[in-house]
Enzyme design. Sequence first.
Site, mmCIF file in Angstrom:
data_model
loop_
_atom_site.group_PDB
_atom_site.id
_atom_site.type_symbol
_atom_site.label_atom_id
_atom_site.label_comp_id
_atom_site.label_asym_id
_atom_site.label_seq_id
_atom_site.Cartn_x
_atom_site.Cartn_y
_atom_site.Cartn_z
ATOM 1 N N HIS A 306 -6.160 -0.126 3.753
ATOM 2 C CA HIS A 306 -7.450 0.091 3.092
ATOM 3 C C HIS A 306 -7.684 1.591 2.962
ATOM 4 O O HIS A 306 -7.324 2.360 3.836
ATOM 5 C CB HIS A 306 -8.590 -0.542 3.922
ATOM 6 C CG HIS A 306 -9.828 -0.753 3.125
ATOM 7 N ND1 HIS A 306 -10.741 0.238 2.924
ATOM 8 C CD2 HIS A 306 -10.267 -1.842 2.447
ATOM 9 C CE1 HIS A 306 -11.724 -0.233 2.173
ATOM 10 N NE2 HIS A 306 -11.459 -1.485 1.861
ATOM 11 N N ASP A 363 -8.903 -9.341 2.244
ATOM 12 C CA ASP A 363 -8.129 -10.283 1.420
ATOM 13 C C ASP A 363 -7.070 -11.054 2.195
ATOM 14 O O ASP A 363 -6.495 -12.011 1.671
ATOM 15 C CB ASP A 363 -7.446 -9.508 0.280
ATOM 16 C CG ASP A 363 -8.489 -8.961 -0.686
ATOM 17 O OD1 ASP A 363 -8.508 -7.740 -0.906
ATOM 18 O OD2 ASP A 363 -9.316 -9.763 -1.162
HETATM 19 C C1 SDX Z 1 -9.885 -4.341 -1.566
HETATM 20 O O1 SDX Z 1 -12.080 0.085 -1.610
HETATM 21 C C2 SDX Z 1 -12.532 -1.000 -1.187
HETATM 22 O O2 SDX Z 1 -13.524 -1.093 -0.476
HETATM 23 C C3 SDX Z 1 -11.775 -2.254 -1.654
HETATM 24 C C4 SDX Z 1 -12.221 -3.569 -1.046
HETATM 25 C C5 SDX Z 1 -13.620 -3.958 -1.469
HETATM 26 O O3 SDX Z 1 -14.247 -4.735 -0.738
HETATM 27 O O4 SDX Z 1 -14.015 -3.568 -2.601
HETATM 28 O O5 SDX Z 1 -12.162 -3.499 0.373
HETATM 29 C C6 SDX Z 1 -11.317 -4.715 -1.518
HETATM 30 O O6 SDX Z 1 -9.417 -3.897 -2.576
HETATM 31 C C7 SDX Z 1 -9.060 -4.416 -0.302
HETATM 32 C C8 SDX Z 1 -7.615 -3.890 -0.492
HETATM 33 C C9 SDX Z 1 -6.816 -5.011 -1.161
HETATM 34 N N1 SDX Z 1 -5.472 -4.511 -1.561
HETATM 35 C C10 SDX Z 1 -4.399 -4.873 -0.882
HETATM 36 O O7 SDX Z 1 -4.397 -5.589 0.136
HETATM 37 C C11 SDX Z 1 -3.097 -4.353 -1.499
HETATM 38 C C12 SDX Z 1 -2.216 -3.784 -0.411
HETATM 39 N N2 SDX Z 1 -2.801 -2.535 0.101
HETATM 40 C C13 SDX Z 1 -2.315 -1.278 -0.414
HETATM 41 O O8 SDX Z 1 -1.979 -1.315 -1.778
HETATM 42 C C14 SDX Z 1 -3.151 -0.084 0.038
HETATM 43 O O9 SDX Z 1 -3.356 -0.228 1.385
HETATM 44 C C15 SDX Z 1 -4.486 0.205 -0.652
HETATM 45 C C16 SDX Z 1 -4.320 0.345 -2.112
HETATM 46 C C17 SDX Z 1 -5.457 -0.856 -0.334
HETATM 47 C C18 SDX Z 1 -4.994 1.521 -0.079
HETATM 48 O O10 SDX Z 1 -4.022 2.475 -0.343
HETATM 49 P P1 SDX Z 1 -4.312 4.040 -0.231
HETATM 50 O O11 SDX Z 1 -5.590 4.285 0.498
HETATM 51 O O12 SDX Z 1 -4.162 4.655 -1.586
HETATM 52 O O13 SDX Z 1 -3.210 4.531 0.760
HETATM 53 P P2 SDX Z 1 -1.777 4.957 0.342
HETATM 54 O O14 SDX Z 1 -1.237 4.095 -0.757
HETATM 55 O O15 SDX Z 1 -1.798 6.439 0.168
HETATM 56 O O16 SDX Z 1 -0.984 4.537 1.671
HETATM 57 C C19 SDX Z 1 -0.799 5.436 2.742
HETATM 58 C C20 SDX Z 1 0.567 5.050 3.338
HETATM 59 C C21 SDX Z 1 1.681 5.072 2.279
HETATM 60 O O17 SDX Z 1 2.896 5.284 2.985
HETATM 61 P P3 SDX Z 1 3.507 6.799 3.100
HETATM 62 O O18 SDX Z 1 3.430 7.410 1.697
HETATM 63 O O19 SDX Z 1 2.585 7.500 4.087
HETATM 64 O O20 SDX Z 1 4.888 6.631 3.613
HETATM 65 O O21 SDX Z 1 0.490 3.674 3.781
HETATM 66 C C22 SDX Z 1 1.414 2.894 3.030
HETATM 67 C C23 SDX Z 1 1.706 3.671 1.746
HETATM 68 O O22 SDX Z 1 3.002 3.309 1.242
HETATM 69 N N3 SDX Z 1 0.750 1.619 2.736
HETATM 70 C C24 SDX Z 1 1.339 0.433 2.776
HETATM 71 C C25 SDX Z 1 0.345 -0.490 2.511
HETATM 72 N N4 SDX Z 1 -0.816 0.136 2.299
HETATM 73 C C26 SDX Z 1 -0.543 1.460 2.420
HETATM 74 N N5 SDX Z 1 2.634 0.074 3.027
HETATM 75 C C27 SDX Z 1 2.885 -1.247 2.998
HETATM 76 N N6 SDX Z 1 1.961 -2.215 2.769
HETATM 77 C C28 SDX Z 1 0.685 -1.876 2.516
HETATM 78 N N7 SDX Z 1 -0.208 -2.819 2.284
#
Ligand code: SDX
Length: 432
Positions: A306, A363
């Site tokens: 998140h 989710d």
């Molecule tokens: C919702 O914003 C809100 O409030 C949203 C929400 C709401 O109520 O409106 O809460 C609803 O959208 C919840 C999120 C649902 N999405 C998912 O479950 C999809 C999976 N999650 C990821 O795509 C991710 O965690 C995000 C998009 C939710 C957040 O990503 P960020 O904040 O942009 O973080 P990032 O991509 O920069 O990640 C930081 C690190 C990265 O690795 P490194 O570059 O440091 O090596 O964490 C890793 C990312 O690759 N990472 C994940 C991951 N989430 C982040 N790696 C594997 N699986 C994941 N789910």
Amino acid sequence: MSETVQLLIDGKTVELPVVTGSEGEKAIDIGRLRQLTGYITLDPGFANTGSCTSAITFMNGEQGVLRYRGIPVEQLAERSTFVETAYLLINGALPTKPQLVNWSQLLNRHSLVHEDMQIFYQNFPRHSHPMGILSAMVNALRSFYPTLPTSTAEEAINITVTRLISKVRTMAAMSYKISRGHRVVYPRPDLDYCANFLNMMFDNPVQPYTIDPRLVRALNVFWILHADHEQNCSTSAVRLVGSARVNLYASISAGVSALWGPLHGGANQAVIEMLRAIHEGGESMATVIARAKDPNDPFRLMGFGHRVYKTRDPRAKIMKQVCDELLEATQVNDPLLTIAVELEKWALEDEYFVSRDLYPNVDFYSGIVLRALGIPTNMFTVMFAIGRLPGWIAQWKEGADDPDWKLYRPRQIYTGPPVNEYVPIAEREPRE
Ligand code: SDX
């Protein structure tokens, strides 16, 4: 004397005001930065940038705190209903008994949808995704329900709010029935908001639907947990589109479109597809975890991570309880829940996820709750949209009520080619 910070740029010290929120959060007000220094800030994804001040929802991502108008979401999930929570978010306070009765009566009175809208639904291709249909039909509501010229601005907004909250629920059920070739079931005046939705979804002439209060309660909690979440992607879309002074229907339609994305509201459907792939043997848990950790693989562990929560999403904890209670009540033994519990355990013991503060978000378990309610997978994000509607509306109204409501128009840093001349086509060298 209000608090300030100093910025040293090109040998010149610039003083910028600090804004402090009611929970002690601090921001540097850069409203005059370019005028004072010629610089702008750059923050792709806006992870460090506040777009507004807001009195609606407070989140503390480090402590896993979520409050609507100051009330902890745990208390609302336990003691409130979705209709009451919607009133709280939109109007800023819990309703008195007469206010709640009036709000419920208004929602009931406006729960029908113009009969001509059914023709729209019947002409979408059968395989259309319900989120695409919902976004289009929310925009279409404006055509079916234009504002009366006699209404004051406040009356026009209030009736639009009531129509949206009540009719979007009816439209979602209608979309499902028509996609199945089933007869549309109309809202009933004797059923409350959530019971009406379940009845409109599942009642049919040869097999009348039995309202189970435990499923109605679960749906109330599901929608309460989704009702608002400060400046998330879809809410920011609603505020941005609204800032151009377009009507509320079009702004909400933009929010539906943003929510559809698998990184946002579309994650609940993606979680179930991921769990199903593991269950059906297409993917092993080890493979899923390895793929999620592989920087070269775009796959993410859906339902995990998140932008704000760097601890467990408080909604995920409650959603897991709803899961357990619902499967107990329905005597359903969902193999996907077993997989989800094991996947969560596996991830929370893995250094990759722990070091990045990646925990289950709202989710991760919500799809299993929806399966237990009988909701088809392709409607999971529609369910999220119905829940988020009061939050979108409250946030749009807060923007519209702000005397300094500005058009959202971010800047950029240009990295394209320097100035060059137009070349007539005859003189253009073929590119290799
Ligand atoms: C919702 O914003 C809100 O409030 C949203 C929400 C709401 O109520 O409106 O809460 C609803 O959208 C919840 C999120 C649902 N999405 C998912 O479950 C999809 C999976 N999650 C990821 O795509 C991710 O965690 C995000 C998009 C939710 C957040 O990503 P960020 O904040 O942009 O973080 P990032 O991509 O920069 O990640 C930081 C690190 C990265 O690795 P490194 O570059 O440091 O090596 O964490 C890793 C990312 O690759 N990472 C994940 C991951 N989430 C982040 N790696 C594997 N699986 C994941 N789910």
